[in-house]
Design an enzyme around this catalytic site. Sequence first.
Site, PDB file in Angstrom:
ATOM      1  N   LYS A 122       3.285  11.589 -11.359  1.00 15.39           N
ATOM      2  CA  LYS A 122       2.444  10.751 -12.215  1.00 15.39           C
ATOM      3  C   LYS A 122       3.188   9.438 -12.451  1.00 15.39           C
ATOM      4  CE  LYS A 122      -0.378  13.989 -14.857  1.00 15.39           C
ATOM      5  NZ  LYS A 122      -0.651  14.555 -16.191  1.00 15.39           N
ATOM      6  N   ARG A 175       0.818  -1.238   0.000  1.00 18.29           N
ATOM      7  CA  ARG A 175       0.000   0.000   0.000  1.00 18.29           C
ATOM      8  C   ARG A 175       0.837   1.266   0.000  1.00 18.29           C
ATOM      9  NH1 ARG A 175      -3.644  -2.705   3.686  1.00 18.29           N
ATOM     10  NH2 ARG A 175      -5.333  -3.597   2.459  1.00 18.29           N
ATOM     11  N   LYS A 234       7.309  23.601 -13.628  1.00 15.05           N
ATOM     12  CA  LYS A 234       6.409  22.461 -13.396  1.00 15.05           C
ATOM     13  C   LYS A 234       6.086  22.334 -11.907  1.00 15.05           C
ATOM     14  CE  LYS A 234       5.517  17.637 -14.212  1.00 15.05           C
ATOM     15  NZ  LYS A 234       5.764  16.435 -14.970  1.00 15.05           N
ATOM     16  N   ASN A 247       0.150  19.727 -20.633  1.00  8.76           N
ATOM     17  CA  ASN A 247      -0.068  18.871 -21.807  1.00  8.76           C
ATOM     18  C   ASN A 247      -0.076  19.657 -23.111  1.00  8.76           C
ATOM     19  OD1 ASN A 247      -0.408  16.282 -20.486  1.00  8.76           O
ATOM     20  ND2 ASN A 247      -2.217  17.212 -19.564  1.00  8.76           N
ATOM     21  N   HIS A 266       0.035  12.658 -28.963  1.00  7.85           N
ATOM     22  CA  HIS A 266      -0.412  11.278 -28.731  1.00  7.85           C
ATOM     23  C   HIS A 266      -1.064  10.722 -29.981  1.00  7.85           C
ATOM     24  CE1 HIS A 266      -0.445  12.197 -24.151  1.00  7.85           C
ATOM     25  NE2 HIS A 266       0.716  11.728 -24.536  1.00  7.85           N
ATOM     26  N   HIS A 288       0.483  17.899 -26.369  1.00 11.80           N
ATOM     27  CA  HIS A 288       0.451  16.453 -26.152  1.00 11.80           C
ATOM     28  C   HIS A 288      -0.752  15.754 -26.778  1.00 11.80           C
ATOM     29  CE1 HIS A 288       3.802  17.240 -23.557  1.00 11.80           C
ATOM     30  NE2 HIS A 288       3.911  15.980 -23.242  1.00 11.80           N
ATOM     31  N   ARG A 295      -2.952  22.014 -14.031  1.00 17.27           N
ATOM     32  CA  ARG A 295      -1.893  21.043 -14.372  1.00 17.27           C
ATOM     33  C   ARG A 295      -2.048  20.555 -15.814  1.00 17.27           C
ATOM     34  NH1 ARG A 295       1.014  16.180 -10.944  1.00 17.27           N
ATOM     35  NH2 ARG A 295       2.325  15.521 -12.673  1.00 17.27           N
ATOM     36  N   HIS A 314       8.735  10.631 -28.652  1.00 19.64           N
ATOM     37  CA  HIS A 314       7.664  11.378 -27.985  1.00 19.64           C
ATOM     38  C   HIS A 314       7.917  12.886 -28.071  1.00 19.64           C
ATOM     39  CE1 HIS A 314       4.623  12.494 -25.088  1.00 19.64           C
ATOM     40  NE2 HIS A 314       5.533  13.031 -24.297  1.00 19.64           N
ATOM     41  N   GLU A 351      -4.336  17.352 -11.024  1.00 13.68           N
ATOM     42  CA  GLU A 351      -4.797  17.754 -12.362  1.00 13.68           C
ATOM     43  C   GLU A 351      -6.315  17.955 -12.451  1.00 13.68           C
ATOM     44  OE1 GLU A 351      -2.421  16.489 -15.922  1.00 13.68           O
ATOM     45  OE2 GLU A 351      -4.327  15.637 -16.521  1.00 13.68           O
ATOM     46  N   GLU A 354      10.208  19.280 -24.068  1.00 14.45           N
ATOM     47  CA  GLU A 354       9.467  19.485 -22.811  1.00 14.45           C
ATOM     48  C   GLU A 354       9.986  20.717 -22.057  1.00 14.45           C
ATOM     49  OE1 GLU A 354       6.803  17.789 -21.940  1.00 14.45           O
ATOM     50  OE2 GLU A 354       6.919  15.875 -23.008  1.00 14.45           O
TER      51      GLU A 354
HETATM   52  N1  GLY Z   1       3.692  15.465 -17.977  1.00 13.15           N
HETATM   53  C1  GLY Z   1       2.611  16.247 -17.543  1.00 13.15           C
HETATM   54  C2  GLY Z   1       2.366  16.211 -16.076  1.00 13.15           C
HETATM   55  O1  GLY Z   1       3.182  15.686 -15.328  1.00 13.15           O
HETATM   56  O2  GLY Z   1       1.348  16.679 -15.628  1.00 13.15           O
END
Ligand code: GLY
Length: 367
Positions: A146, A124, A228, A246, A253, A249, A242, A266, A238, A188
């Site tokens: 993430k 956990r 960031k 993107n 994608h 992106h 947040r 990418h 998010e 990025e």
């Molecule tokens: N790569 C985008 C984020 O971490 O929110």
Amino acid sequence: MSSVLTVPVGLGSRAYDVLVGDGALDAAADRLPGFFPRQRAILVTDSHIAPLHLERVITLLAGAGLACDPIVMEPGERAKSFAGLEQLVDALLERNIERSEAVIALGGGVIGDLTGFAAAVTKRGVDFIQIPTTLLAQVDSSVGGKTGINTRQGKNFAGAFHQPRLVIADTALLATLPERERRAGYAEIVKAALIGDEPMFERLDAAGAGVLQGAPLARAIADAVAFKARIVAEDELEHGNRALLNLGHTFAHAFEAEAPKDAIRHGEAVAAGIALAFRYSVARGECPASDADRVEAHLRSVGLPWNAASLAHKDWDAARLVARMRDDKKNQAGEITLILARGIGKAWIDPRIDTTHLVAFLETSLS
Ligand code: GLY
């Protein structure tokens, strides 16, 4: 004077630092013993990274009085799967990992995302430390919590928000990075500036391709990470801003899903996606054309794609790309969400894109 910069990620009791620069590993040495009460550090890497960087990290850990217990996964995206997760969680449990111990992720985005997710679910939740070895991972995926794996339905469709306890972005580790990967990672960095930091874009633009090496690169990574960190501290899960991270992106994608495997990186898809987001904003009358021109010229000057036609794969179909964009995780109520721009450093979120207009725009820009 140390050239290592410390960028804090302000998340209250879960706050942590990102150490950036040539020598960040050495700068982290004093902090490491606190994460490993059993004097052993379980470390996850892959068989591409291990011959390049594992010895260096084992030596660092030994200097801090820690034995290293490595787990070496297969390289590549395939490890970021339910099978890879099962293999890794089993390996952690076989080592009888305790909740008081951290796991180290040594590698690129795949190893960081997979290890972070395994750390989030094993017993956990155990702590983890990121030692990113690619520019893309140093500037983006290792920061912000993430974590996840890919499923049959799409990339990162199973995962968790699980913040690392420390990120060690040692730019010396980038020496072995192929030039193409370095440029792709830079997408990025410039993304951060284009979302919300116009002075940073001016600095990057003035540096040109020189920003891809040495101290200017370390400074640019730290700036992008600090940007960031501010967004993550405000909106960790998010629910709002947040999503700005993107930028480019959703287009990216779609490009990645439509191109043959490994045809485009990418970051290359993100670069083309950023340029398209600016062009689409111009087409909607919401962004000065001169800003989109500057974005394209900058991407081109550092050797990145600046539109769909400059990607390594060229066989695009507008309707198919938009169909792919419908699968994006950011979408709400069945509508496509796009990050658009009112100018350089002025990104915003439009959650209701008119798909007919978007298809028409893409048809024109692909022709
Ligand atoms: N790569 C985008 C984020 O971490 O929110």
